[in-house]
Design a protein around this motif. Structure first.
Motif, PDB file in Angstrom:
ATOM      1  N   THR A 257      52.009  47.748  41.332  1.00 35.86           N
ATOM      2  CA  THR A 257      50.472  47.792  40.801  1.00 35.86           C
ATOM      3  C   THR A 257      49.589  48.968  41.244  1.00 35.86           C
ATOM      4  OG1 THR A 257      50.799  45.357  40.037  1.00 35.86           O
ATOM      5  CG2 THR A 257      48.565  46.395  40.221  1.00 35.86           C
ATOM      6  N   PRO A 258      49.125  49.754  40.776  1.00 33.58           N
ATOM      7  CA  PRO A 258      48.153  50.686  41.178  1.00 33.58           C
ATOM      8  C   PRO A 258      47.120  49.917  41.953  1.00 33.58           C
ATOM      9  CG  PRO A 258      48.486  51.393  39.116  1.00 33.58           C
ATOM     10  CD  PRO A 258      49.293  50.116  39.290  1.00 33.58           C
ATOM     11  N   ALA A 259      46.739  50.401  43.058  1.00 38.74           N
ATOM     12  CA  ALA A 259      45.707  49.725  43.951  1.00 38.74           C
ATOM     13  C   ALA A 259      44.280  49.283  42.931  1.00 38.74           C
ATOM     14  CB  ALA A 259      45.359  50.293  45.244  1.00 38.74           C
ATOM     15  N   ALA A 260      44.020  50.384  42.164  1.00 37.72           N
ATOM     16  CA  ALA A 260      42.755  50.316  41.494  1.00 37.72           C
ATOM     17  C   ALA A 260      42.782  49.196  40.559  1.00 37.72           C
ATOM     18  CB  ALA A 260      42.261  51.380  40.557  1.00 37.72           C
ATOM     19  N   ARG A 261      43.861  48.893  39.925  1.00 34.54           N
ATOM     20  CA  ARG A 261      43.865  47.802  39.065  1.00 34.54           C
ATOM     21  C   ARG A 261      44.082  46.355  39.817  1.00 34.54           C
ATOM     22  NH1 ARG A 261      46.693  51.068  35.197  1.00 34.54           N
ATOM     23  NH2 ARG A 261      48.984  50.383  35.872  1.00 34.54           N
ATOM     24  N   ALA A 262      44.862  46.456  41.056  1.00 26.87           N
ATOM     25  CA  ALA A 262      44.972  45.327  41.814  1.00 26.87           C
ATOM     26  C   ALA A 262      43.637  44.776  42.324  1.00 26.87           C
ATOM     27  CB  ALA A 262      45.840  45.698  43.200  1.00 26.87           C
ATOM     28  N   THR A 263      42.556  45.742  42.635  1.00 23.47           N
ATOM     29  CA  THR A 263      41.210  45.379  43.225  1.00 23.47           C
ATOM     30  C   THR A 263      40.502  44.689  42.091  1.00 23.47           C
ATOM     31  OG1 THR A 263      41.182  47.307  44.608  1.00 23.47           O
ATOM     32  CG2 THR A 263      39.180  46.387  44.022  1.00 23.47           C
ATOM     33  N   LEU A 264      40.636  45.009  40.655  1.00 19.76           N
ATOM     34  CA  LEU A 264      40.113  44.223  39.736  1.00 19.76           C
ATOM     35  C   LEU A 264      41.011  42.825  39.452  1.00 19.76           C
ATOM     36  CD1 LEU A 264      39.562  47.065  37.218  1.00 19.76           C
ATOM     37  CD2 LEU A 264      37.812  46.027  38.323  1.00 19.76           C
ATOM     38  N   ALA A 265      42.114  43.015  39.718  1.00 18.99           N
ATOM     39  CA  ALA A 265      42.864  41.857  39.568  1.00 18.99           C
ATOM     40  C   ALA A 265      42.507  40.520  40.393  1.00 18.99           C
ATOM     41  CB  ALA A 265      44.289  41.968  39.384  1.00 18.99           C
ATOM     42  N   GLU A 266      42.094  41.083  41.462  1.00 28.70           N
ATOM     43  CA  GLU A 266      41.856  40.330  42.756  1.00 28.70           C
ATOM     44  C   GLU A 266      40.664  39.355  42.443  1.00 28.70           C
ATOM     45  OE1 GLU A 266      42.104  41.983  46.733  1.00 28.70           O
ATOM     46  OE2 GLU A 266      44.001  42.741  45.951  1.00 28.70           O
ATOM     47  N   MET A 267      39.732  39.811  41.279  1.00 28.74           N
ATOM     48  CA  MET A 267      38.677  39.115  41.181  1.00 28.74           C
ATOM     49  C   MET A 267      38.781  37.626  40.546  1.00 28.74           C
ATOM     50  SD  MET A 267      36.451  42.100  39.120  1.00 28.74           S
ATOM     51  CE  MET A 267      35.278  40.667  38.586  1.00 28.74           C
ATOM     52  N   ALA A 268      40.169  37.481  40.161  1.00 28.80           N
ATOM     53  CA  ALA A 268      40.511  36.005  39.804  1.00 28.80           C
ATOM     54  C   ALA A 268      40.328  35.015  40.668  1.00 28.80           C
ATOM     55  CB  ALA A 268      41.932  36.262  39.251  1.00 28.80           C
ATOM     56  N   PHE A 269      40.371  35.577  42.023  1.00 21.82           N
ATOM     57  CA  PHE A 269      40.288  34.627  43.083  1.00 21.82           C
ATOM     58  C   PHE A 269      38.866  33.797  43.337  1.00 21.82           C
ATOM     59  CE2 PHE A 269      39.589  34.437  48.159  1.00 21.82           C
ATOM     60  CZ  PHE A 269      39.885  33.328  48.262  1.00 21.82           C
ATOM     61  N   PRO A 270      37.746  34.633  43.278  1.00 22.34           N
ATOM     62  CA  PRO A 270      36.472  34.200  43.483  1.00 22.34           C
ATOM     63  C   PRO A 270      36.038  33.350  42.041  1.00 22.34           C
ATOM     64  CG  PRO A 270      36.255  36.348  43.358  1.00 22.34           C
ATOM     65  CD  PRO A 270      37.747  36.170  43.709  1.00 22.34           C
ATOM     66  N   VAL A 271      36.709  33.887  41.064  1.00 21.55           N
ATOM     67  CA  VAL A 271      36.270  33.498  39.428  1.00 21.55           C
ATOM     68  C   VAL A 271      36.860  31.878  39.632  1.00 21.55           C
ATOM     69  CG1 VAL A 271      36.535  33.609  37.268  1.00 21.55           C
ATOM     70  CG2 VAL A 271      35.841  35.600  38.603  1.00 21.55           C
ATOM     71  N   THR A 272      38.297  32.046  39.902  1.00 25.09           N
ATOM     72  CA  THR A 272      38.859  30.585  39.849  1.00 25.09           C
ATOM     73  C   THR A 272      38.234  29.683  40.802  1.00 25.09           C
ATOM     74  OG1 THR A 272      41.064  31.650  39.218  1.00 25.09           O
ATOM     75  CG2 THR A 272      41.156  29.538  40.171  1.00 25.09           C
ATOM     76  N   ALA A 273      38.013  30.040  41.996  1.00 25.48           N
ATOM     77  CA  ALA A 273      37.288  29.261  42.743  1.00 25.48           C
ATOM     78  C   ALA A 273      36.053  28.518  42.398  1.00 25.48           C
ATOM     79  CB  ALA A 273      37.249  29.950  44.205  1.00 25.48           C
ATOM     80  N   ALA A 274      35.245  29.477  41.749  1.00 17.75           N
ATOM     81  CA  ALA A 274      33.960  28.876  41.220  1.00 17.75           C
ATOM     82  C   ALA A 274      34.243  27.931  40.012  1.00 17.75           C
ATOM     83  CB  ALA A 274      33.192  30.129  41.100  1.00 17.75           C
ATOM     84  N   LEU A 275      35.087  28.287  39.293  1.00 17.76           N
ATOM     85  CA  LEU A 275      35.173  27.381  38.039  1.00 17.76           C
ATOM     86  C   LEU A 275      35.764  25.804  38.504  1.00 17.76           C
ATOM     87  CD1 LEU A 275      36.776  29.815  35.414  1.00 17.76           C
ATOM     88  CD2 LEU A 275      34.574  28.809  35.406  1.00 17.76           C
TER      89      LEU A 275
END
Length: 318
Positions: A257-275
């Motif tokens: 996975t290109p690192a630029a896309r991986a950086t965006l994909a990792e946003m699932a972490f705080p979003v999931t935690a908040a939800l």
């Protein structure tokens, strides 16, 4: 970066380049990050019933038992390592794994189930400063264009009333940021040892060294060793799902996975935690906290994307 701070596998270059023939697995990185986001769902109830030192000891014990087949190879890698690399591995296991996780768990005793998870997103910002101090990476002035907004976001996220911080909220925030700082040190040292040691061996050694370190923390704090059968189930899930499984999926996904896309994909972490925190754990975030969460996610993601350009804000020495 995720809170586990896995080092890049040897076959992924530092600019995030992906072999042309490799399939993109951005979705796998996002899935791993989402699994990390479920951490609070298991950790907060346990933190209300058990000391942090007990939880962390059992996390490490369960993971080491699962990783037992890989221990001999990891031990050989440790013996073949230089003195500097061994010292780095000990700090990764004792500090970035055992002590940092204990601080992170303790933060749930003082704060809501969302704030500690989101504040650890400051880890990449801290890692930049640590890398400059430990391995000679040079931080350019543009770094602060990302760091300052993220720090403002962290303040908004940590305190319901940003102009009047309650002592309990301050304690929770300091514990979470302390954990993020230790994980940042682990990231930098992981980068140092990953030149000659495989990511699998680093991961196994991280938990194998963290186990006796967590036992020392348990003994010093006087926490109980025994847990009830009802607590053992959540401990196993905590260790294996957001812990080991999330880390393993992240490694597999990052390999192609290109690192630029991986950086965006990792946003699932705080979003999931908040939800999860708001819908299942009873957390109530005021508008300024939602604003702080958004600022942190945007700032850290923007820094990650900016670093993929040919003129990054952090210059890596040859």
């Amino acid at each position: 970066m995720d809170r586990r701070s896995p080092v890049l596998p040897p076959d992924v270059d530092r600019q995030g380049a992906t072999p042309v023939s490799a399939p993109d697995r951005t979705w796998l990185v996002a899935l791993a990050a989402a699994l990390w986001g479920t951490d609070a769902l298991l950790r907060q109830p346990l933190a209300g019933a058990l000391p942090a030192s007990t939880i962390v000891f059992w996390e490490h014990l369960i993971i080491v038992v699962v990783l037992t087949p890989f221990l001999p190879a990891a031990y050989r890698a440790f013996r073949a390592a230089s003195g500097r690399e061994r010292a780095a591995l000990v700090v990764i296991g004792a500090g970035a794994s055992a002590v940092a996780t204990a601080l992170f768990t303790q933060a749930f005793r003082y704060g809501d189930p969302v704030t500690p998870v989101v504040l650890q997103k400051l880890q990449p910002l801290i890692a930049v400063v640590v890398a400059a101090a430990l391995i000679g990476e040079r931080v350019r002035g543009r770094y602060w264009l990302f760091a300052v907004p993220a720090l403002v976001g962290a303040w908004l996220m940590a305190f319901r009333d940003p102009l009047s911080a309650a002592p309990q909220a301050v304690t929770a925030a300091l514990l979470a940021v302390g954990a993020a700082a230790l994980w940042a040190v682990g990231t930098v040292l992981g980068r140092l040892v990953s030149v000659r040691i495989s990511s699998r061996d680093v991961t196994v050694l991280r938990f194998a060294i963290g186990l006796p370190a967590s036992a020392v923390v348990l003994a010093l704090t006087g926490g109980p060793l025994a847990v009830t059968p009802a607590q053992l189930g959540p401990l196993v899930l905590l260790a294996l799902i957001p812990g080991l499984l999330g880390l393993a999926l992240y490694y597999v996904g990052l390999r192609s996975t290109p690192a630029a896309r991986a950086t965006l994909a990792e946003m699932a972490f705080p979003v999931t935690a908040a939800l999860i925190g708001v819908t299942l754990l009873g957390a109530v975030l005021v508008p300024t906290q939602w604003l702080g969460l958004a600022i942190i996610v945007v700032s850290v993601t923007a820094l990650g994307l900016r670093e993929r350009r040919t003129d990054p804000v952090v210059a890596v020495p040859a």
